[in-house]
Design an enzyme around this catalytic site. Sequence first.
Site, PDB file in Angstrom:
ATOM      1  N   HIS A 186       0.835  -1.215   0.000  1.00  0.00           N
ATOM      2  CA  HIS A 186       0.000   0.000   0.000  1.00  0.00           C
ATOM      3  C   HIS A 186       0.856   1.246   0.000  1.00  0.00           C
ATOM      4  O   HIS A 186       0.512   2.253  -0.608  1.00  0.00           O
ATOM      5  CB  HIS A 186      -0.912   0.017   1.216  1.00  0.00           C
ATOM      6  CG  HIS A 186      -1.893  -1.093   1.203  1.00  0.00           C
ATOM      7  ND1 HIS A 186      -2.729  -1.297   0.132  1.00  0.00           N
ATOM      8  CD2 HIS A 186      -2.151  -2.067   2.075  1.00  0.00           C
ATOM      9  CE1 HIS A 186      -3.452  -2.354   0.367  1.00  0.00           C
ATOM     10  NE2 HIS A 186      -3.127  -2.848   1.532  1.00  0.00           N
ATOM     11  N   CYS A 486      -3.196  -0.233 -23.478  1.00  0.00           N
ATOM     12  CA  CYS A 486      -3.738   0.999 -22.892  1.00  0.00           C
ATOM     13  C   CYS A 486      -4.097   0.820 -21.419  1.00  0.00           C
ATOM     14  O   CYS A 486      -4.678   1.691 -20.813  1.00  0.00           O
ATOM     15  CB  CYS A 486      -4.947   1.498 -23.680  1.00  0.00           C
ATOM     16  SG  CYS A 486      -6.355   0.372 -23.606  1.00  0.00           S
TER      17      CYS A 486
HETATM   18  C1  PEP Z   1      -8.330  -1.991 -18.957  1.00  0.00           C
HETATM   19  O1  PEP Z   1      -9.183  -2.777 -18.542  1.00  0.00           O
HETATM   20  O2  PEP Z   1      -7.092  -2.226 -18.926  1.00  0.00           O
HETATM   21  C2  PEP Z   1      -8.730  -0.691 -19.505  1.00  0.00           C
HETATM   22  C3  PEP Z   1      -7.846   0.101 -20.083  1.00  0.00           C
HETATM   23  O3  PEP Z   1     -10.033  -0.340 -19.369  1.00  0.00           O
HETATM   24  P1  PEP Z   1     -10.671   0.205 -17.991  1.00  0.00           P
HETATM   25  O4  PEP Z   1      -9.573   0.370 -17.002  1.00  0.00           O
HETATM   26  O5  PEP Z   1     -11.367   1.480 -18.324  1.00  0.00           O
HETATM   27  O6  PEP Z   1     -11.634  -0.903 -17.665  1.00  0.00           O
END
Ligand code: PEP
Length: 556
Positions: A186, A486
């Site tokens: 954490h 992403c």
């Molecule tokens: C993911 O799941 O990695 C993503 C980029 O989408 P979110 O975090 O918006 O679910």
Amino acid sequence: MDTTLRGVGVSHGVAIGEVRHMGTAALEPPTHRIAPQDAPREQARARQAVEAVAADLVARGNLAGGEAQAVLEAQAMMARDPELRSDVERRIAVGSTAERAVYDALSAYRALLAGAGEYLAGRVADLDDVRNRIVARLLGVPMPGVPDSDQPYVLVARDLAPADTALLDPALVLGFVTEEGGPTSHSAILARALGVPAVVALPGAGKLAEGIVVAVDGSSGEVMVAPDADEQAALARAAEERRAALSATIGPGATSDGHKVPLLANIGGPEDVPAAIEAGAEGVGLFRTEFLFLDSGGAAPSRERQTRTYREVLQAFPESRVVVRVLDAGADKPLSFLGQAEEPNPALGVRGLRTLLQHPDVLHGQLAALAEAAEGLPVYLEVMAPMVADRTDARAFAEACREAGLQAKCGAMVEIPSAALRARSVLQEVEFLSVGTNDLAQYTFAADRQAGALSRLQDPWQPALLDLVALAAEAGKAEGKSCGVCGEAASDPLLACVLTGLGVTSLSMGAPAIPYVRSALAQHTLAQCERAAAAARAADSAEQARAAATGVLSGE
Ligand code: PEP
Ligand code: MG
């Protein structure tokens, strides 16, 4: 004491300031015995104290929100555990005071956790905090907690307990140093969230004198004790130079031998655009459109409002790539206007693309608004769907894009293991892939991404997750199509090198991470990244994968 101590740097930057220790001194109550007739009164005291502490933890969680809330609620559950309660009552029935019974019962549980392997041992700090709070309450002494200071300080602790860190004033905390903890503790997560330097697993941290000045280097893991004025000035200058160098390293993301890896920004709406541009984002790799829907007071935003918002973002990135994700509703992002039925397992239920396919009007409206927003703009609009499971899903989304007359590349997020395993089949229908490592980890490890207690399994360094990313990237290469990342994984500079080595073609992240990732990539060749990726995949745990990649990338 050595003037420089070494631990593990987990959050970049340099902090110089006076040490303030966290008030977590363990209170050991006396062992005197009570008369049998006093047991019911002591049991009632114990119950009241446990409930008051649990309620306080929940209230702190509500105040803190986000990740901290999940952790604090988990602590409240520990306190309210029925087995713990029976154990405390049993101990009181045979002569313990309430405080001693709580202390002994929780210490016994602590010993079990501490011996139960690396991950559970990491939760010992949470349990100690629960114990200290209940005992302090029963003894009528002040709660352990954050230092009472109105001057900025470097916080030193054995390990940070979420209950207190949630309430830390970020304006006062210059950095963290902890004796225990690791990269996923954490302390590390909170330091990164607060954007302050942190060093964990530093032997001897507890012995640092209160008020002594230390310089904490969250990149090297070094803590310099009592640096003199010249050393302080030199460190501050070096930190400033590094910050300046990072923000000056603009230009496209690439390895040192020129292999291009576009660095894109994750945004939630037009308000995030200035930071993305300032960080030198080469475009947007993930525009999470659900915020627009969440902000619409329980109704779907009008077509006009959607078009306006999308156009505002698209206009900001001329000649660049902007990847818009269609609405990802359901599970952790519920939207009332969709009238979604209650499900026993919402994360495994109707969410993302599944929701949209049940509400084709919403999907069509969004795609049409995007088509309109892009009209006449010199932008490379790409649109992708969340939660694509297979080729059938991908085809349904591609057809919806065509029906809406969208002149944009149409892609699929890889968030479900099936999509990674059969990525080539998915790519028969769409033109690109984008790996969402946050959900991909959740579904690969069957570990709810909102459960703080499962963070070990959410670690993006898990070799199984890297294997799935590799599968998706290889499929992209075989089909001559792009495959980006992403999810949060892309924002870890070291992991970004590994992802590049796995064959990922772009990285998209929150804007503050872009300079760090750009700088890390620029220090290594593609071949070095590939070797680091192979070493990480050959490991058996996230820790080993991180260590193996570090070894490869730093030993060159
Ligand atoms: C993911 O799941 O990695 C993503 C980029 O989408 P979110 O975090 O918006 O679910
Ligand atoms: Mg996701």
